[in-house]
Design an enzyme around this catalytic site. Sequence first.
Site, PDB file in Angstrom:
ATOM      1  N   GLY A  31       0.892  -1.276   0.168  1.00 52.73           N
ATOM      2  CA  GLY A  31       0.078  -0.206  -0.049  1.00 52.73           C
ATOM      3  C   GLY A  31       0.794   1.281   0.225  1.00 52.73           C
ATOM      4  O   GLY A  31       0.117   2.135   0.370  1.00 52.73           O
ATOM      5  N   ARG A  65       0.036  -1.042  -6.695  1.00 59.16           N
ATOM      6  CA  ARG A  65      -0.778  -2.087  -7.592  1.00 59.16           C
ATOM      7  C   ARG A  65      -0.542  -0.916  -8.731  1.00 59.16           C
ATOM      8  O   ARG A  65      -0.497  -0.590 -10.307  1.00 59.16           O
ATOM      9  CB  ARG A  65      -1.929  -2.273  -7.670  1.00 59.16           C
ATOM     10  CG  ARG A  65      -1.980  -3.081  -6.864  1.00 59.16           C
ATOM     11  CD  ARG A  65      -3.885  -3.658  -6.511  1.00 59.16           C
ATOM     12  NE  ARG A  65      -3.756  -5.151  -6.372  1.00 59.16           N
ATOM     13  CZ  ARG A  65      -3.895  -5.199  -4.953  1.00 59.16           C
ATOM     14  NH1 ARG A  65      -4.355  -4.929  -3.780  1.00 59.16           N
ATOM     15  NH2 ARG A  65      -4.397  -6.480  -3.927  1.00 59.16           N
ATOM     16  N   LYS A 158      -4.686  -0.603  12.461  1.00 61.47           N
ATOM     17  CA  LYS A 158      -5.963  -0.926  12.842  1.00 61.47           C
ATOM     18  C   LYS A 158      -6.871  -0.391  11.119  1.00 61.47           C
ATOM     19  O   LYS A 158      -6.157   0.213  10.800  1.00 61.47           O
ATOM     20  CB  LYS A 158      -6.493   0.036  14.569  1.00 61.47           C
ATOM     21  CG  LYS A 158      -6.523   1.484  13.711  1.00 61.47           C
ATOM     22  CD  LYS A 158      -7.325   2.024  14.537  1.00 61.47           C
ATOM     23  CE  LYS A 158      -7.859   3.723  15.137  1.00 61.47           C
ATOM     24  NZ  LYS A 158      -8.762   3.834  14.123  1.00 61.47           N
ATOM     25  N   ASP A 187      -1.140   0.975  17.102  1.00 62.42           N
ATOM     26  CA  ASP A 187      -2.467   1.602  17.839  1.00 62.42           C
ATOM     27  C   ASP A 187      -1.084   3.207  18.300  1.00 62.42           C
ATOM     28  O   ASP A 187      -0.113   3.201  18.777  1.00 62.42           O
ATOM     29  CB  ASP A 187      -2.460   0.992  19.235  1.00 62.42           C
ATOM     30  CG  ASP A 187      -3.706   1.906  19.414  1.00 62.42           C
ATOM     31  OD1 ASP A 187      -3.691   3.334  19.035  1.00 62.42           O
ATOM     32  OD2 ASP A 187      -4.253   1.865  20.282  1.00 62.42           O
ATOM     33  N   HIS A 188      -1.755   3.623  17.248  1.00 59.58           N
ATOM     34  CA  HIS A 188      -0.459   5.339  17.289  1.00 59.58           C
ATOM     35  C   HIS A 188      -0.353   6.227  18.712  1.00 59.58           C
ATOM     36  O   HIS A 188       0.388   6.365  18.713  1.00 59.58           O
ATOM     37  CB  HIS A 188      -0.430   6.368  15.294  1.00 59.58           C
ATOM     38  CG  HIS A 188      -1.881   7.030  15.646  1.00 59.58           C
ATOM     39  ND1 HIS A 188      -2.865   6.267  15.195  1.00 59.58           N
ATOM     40  CD2 HIS A 188      -1.719   7.946  16.255  1.00 59.58           C
ATOM     41  CE1 HIS A 188      -3.679   7.417  15.557  1.00 59.58           C
ATOM     42  NE2 HIS A 188      -3.556   8.305  15.769  1.00 59.58           N
ATOM     43  N   ASP A 245     -13.802   2.738  15.991  1.00 57.78           N
ATOM     44  CA  ASP A 245     -12.847   2.711  15.484  1.00 57.78           C
ATOM     45  C   ASP A 245     -11.902   3.637  16.373  1.00 57.78           C
ATOM     46  O   ASP A 245     -10.552   4.360  16.244  1.00 57.78           O
ATOM     47  CB  ASP A 245     -13.573   4.485  14.646  1.00 57.78           C
ATOM     48  CG  ASP A 245     -11.943   4.733  13.998  1.00 57.78           C
ATOM     49  OD1 ASP A 245     -11.550   4.521  13.109  1.00 57.78           O
ATOM     50  OD2 ASP A 245     -12.022   6.900  13.804  1.00 57.78           O
ATOM     51  N   HIS A 250      -7.718   2.696  20.346  1.00 54.74           N
ATOM     52  CA  HIS A 250      -7.322   3.761  21.550  1.00 54.74           C
ATOM     53  C   HIS A 250      -7.499   4.447  22.501  1.00 54.74           C
ATOM     54  O   HIS A 250      -6.291   4.581  24.173  1.00 54.74           O
ATOM     55  CB  HIS A 250      -7.367   5.374  20.213  1.00 54.74           C
ATOM     56  CG  HIS A 250      -6.494   5.412  19.048  1.00 54.74           C
ATOM     57  ND1 HIS A 250      -5.460   4.938  18.421  1.00 54.74           N
ATOM     58  CD2 HIS A 250      -6.939   5.823  18.189  1.00 54.74           C
ATOM     59  CE1 HIS A 250      -5.934   4.694  17.329  1.00 54.74           C
ATOM     60  NE2 HIS A 250      -6.629   5.650  17.567  1.00 54.74           N
ATOM     61  N   LYS A 350     -17.322  13.102  17.184  1.00 54.67           N
ATOM     62  CA  LYS A 350     -17.151  13.543  15.984  1.00 54.67           C
ATOM     63  C   LYS A 350     -17.520  15.124  16.450  1.00 54.67           C
ATOM     64  O   LYS A 350     -19.051  14.474  16.679  1.00 54.67           O
ATOM     65  CB  LYS A 350     -17.532  12.389  14.977  1.00 54.67           C
ATOM     66  CG  LYS A 350     -16.340  11.150  14.514  1.00 54.67           C
ATOM     67  CD  LYS A 350     -16.324  10.972  13.799  1.00 54.67           C
ATOM     68  CE  LYS A 350     -15.045   9.896  12.938  1.00 54.67           C
ATOM     69  NZ  LYS A 350     -13.868  11.137  13.067  1.00 54.67           N
ATOM     70  N   LYS A 355     -11.219  20.148  20.135  1.00 54.66           N
ATOM     71  CA  LYS A 355     -10.540  18.925  19.257  1.00 54.66           C
ATOM     72  C   LYS A 355      -9.801  19.178  20.199  1.00 54.66           C
ATOM     73  O   LYS A 355      -8.756  19.728  21.324  1.00 54.66           O
ATOM     74  CB  LYS A 355      -9.521  19.015  18.492  1.00 54.66           C
ATOM     75  CG  LYS A 355      -8.619  18.183  17.988  1.00 54.66           C
ATOM     76  CD  LYS A 355      -7.719  18.619  16.845  1.00 54.66           C
ATOM     77  CE  LYS A 355      -6.718  17.095  17.271  1.00 54.66           C
ATOM     78  NZ  LYS A 355      -6.077  17.801  15.132  1.00 54.66           N
TER      79      LYS A 355
END
Length: 508
Positions: A31, A65, A158, A187-188, A245, A250, A350, A355
């Site tokens: 990828g 690809r 993930k 898991d960042h 998600d 997280h 969300k 934030k």
Amino acid sequence: MSFSIDEKTRSSSNFFGAKRIPDDFLLIIFGGSGDLAKRKLFPALANLLFKKQMPEKFKILAVGRKAMEVSDLLSMGKYTDEFKSHFQYLQTDYTPKGIAKLKHICEAVCKASGIAPNYLHYLAVPPEGYADLARALRDGGMVHRSRAKNWSRLVVEKPYGHDLDSAIDLDEELLSCFAEKQIYRIDHYLGKESVQNLLVFRFANSVFEPIWNHHYIDHVQINSSEFLGVEERADYFDKSGVLRDMVQNHLMQIFCLVTMEPPVNLSAESIRDEKVKVLRALRPIDPEADPPMAVRGQYGPGEVKGERVQGYRAEKGVAPSSSTETFVALRMNVDNLRWAGVPFYLRSGKRTGRKGTEVVITFKRLPNVLFNAHGQHMMSNRIVFKIQPQEAILLELTSKNPGQSFELSNTSMNFCYSDHFDTSADAYERLLLDAVLGDPTLFVRSDETELSWNFLDPLLKHWAENPAGRDFPNYTAGSDGPPEAVDIILPTDPPTHWLDFSKWDNVC
């Protein structure tokens, strides 16, 4: 008021601060023409090279690809010629024929560059392709046995499964191709300095470790809010929702670091063993509990940062009657001796009005005597860990105002990372380096993943069987979430409420 860092102590401490240089290696990014590779992986690798944390001999082989030139692939950043000299691109598919082509190229690259064939396979591809690609690598001879002279490792992004059954199936597939110690589930959030500092703060400070329990802590709130909606991720998010998600990975990882027992040492397995014990001690979620243990929400039209935005169901790629949650609030309990009776409140949403990601530890109030006896209802003492966008640790205390009377006020002692350290490093830098070094401490073990899914599965199934329908949307974009979220907070005297996390937005 602010904390300070002793410069002599900082400069002389090299136990964790010493640079770790890995062996020669070949990083293969599947990828490699995708968004994750361009936005996160390539810049992180370039920064590691700039900081001289890369070996003299290494290569990066981006695999995709699409037909693409290296110059186009690296067009999103300003990369040095030195970095470009380590970089190649290969167009191929992931069929047996394509993997055979890849194997031939990898062997040729290693031979020409004098690199030992140590392979780090990074799967930056859609999750439905993980198992097929792992099998193709195994069958194509791209996986070294664990006792071989050279190593092979697999980094998996993930989401890791969609529920418990799919996570178990994926584990079985990957473990048939790689040993557990070769698999790095990323898991960042665990790569963030402020998250790692949770362990240091707890276990390296004698003033905090003894009070980190139900005798002194009243409750804990973990919050993650963001301005953004689904943006270009509707195809993925509408099948996932915020519980899968954000919470399953997280926030559950942060929760484990807050609640785990001290490990016997700082080895990867000792730390991960303690996280697993916490997950095993979680009280099961009752989807029909009263007061509720879980509340879900979905944003409608509203205003965010001064701009009108549409509701979730009007987003491109979202079904008009979607019951996918964009907000979730949970009440969790750990049934062990340390945390008996302490509620943990998790919230993620969300299209909110702010934030930020924070962990707030609220301590029990003192009895109504002395300074608390005459209507001086002071705020509780708190420790606030700001994870993002600012990284900080705040300690909220009570102090006396100047003057003859004992007039009290709330005082905050603030430690901001940006005042003392260069915090520009992205979490992917730390995690990529750890994967190359073979250090799995900040990666998720298979039993952690399965226990997290096991905890959330009953709620996911309940919501799937009881779609929200006309109950959605139930909060306005730009708000803090649905009003029903307050219902999960247990009644106390004085009352507990969701904290105003925005008051800590500009401490740094």
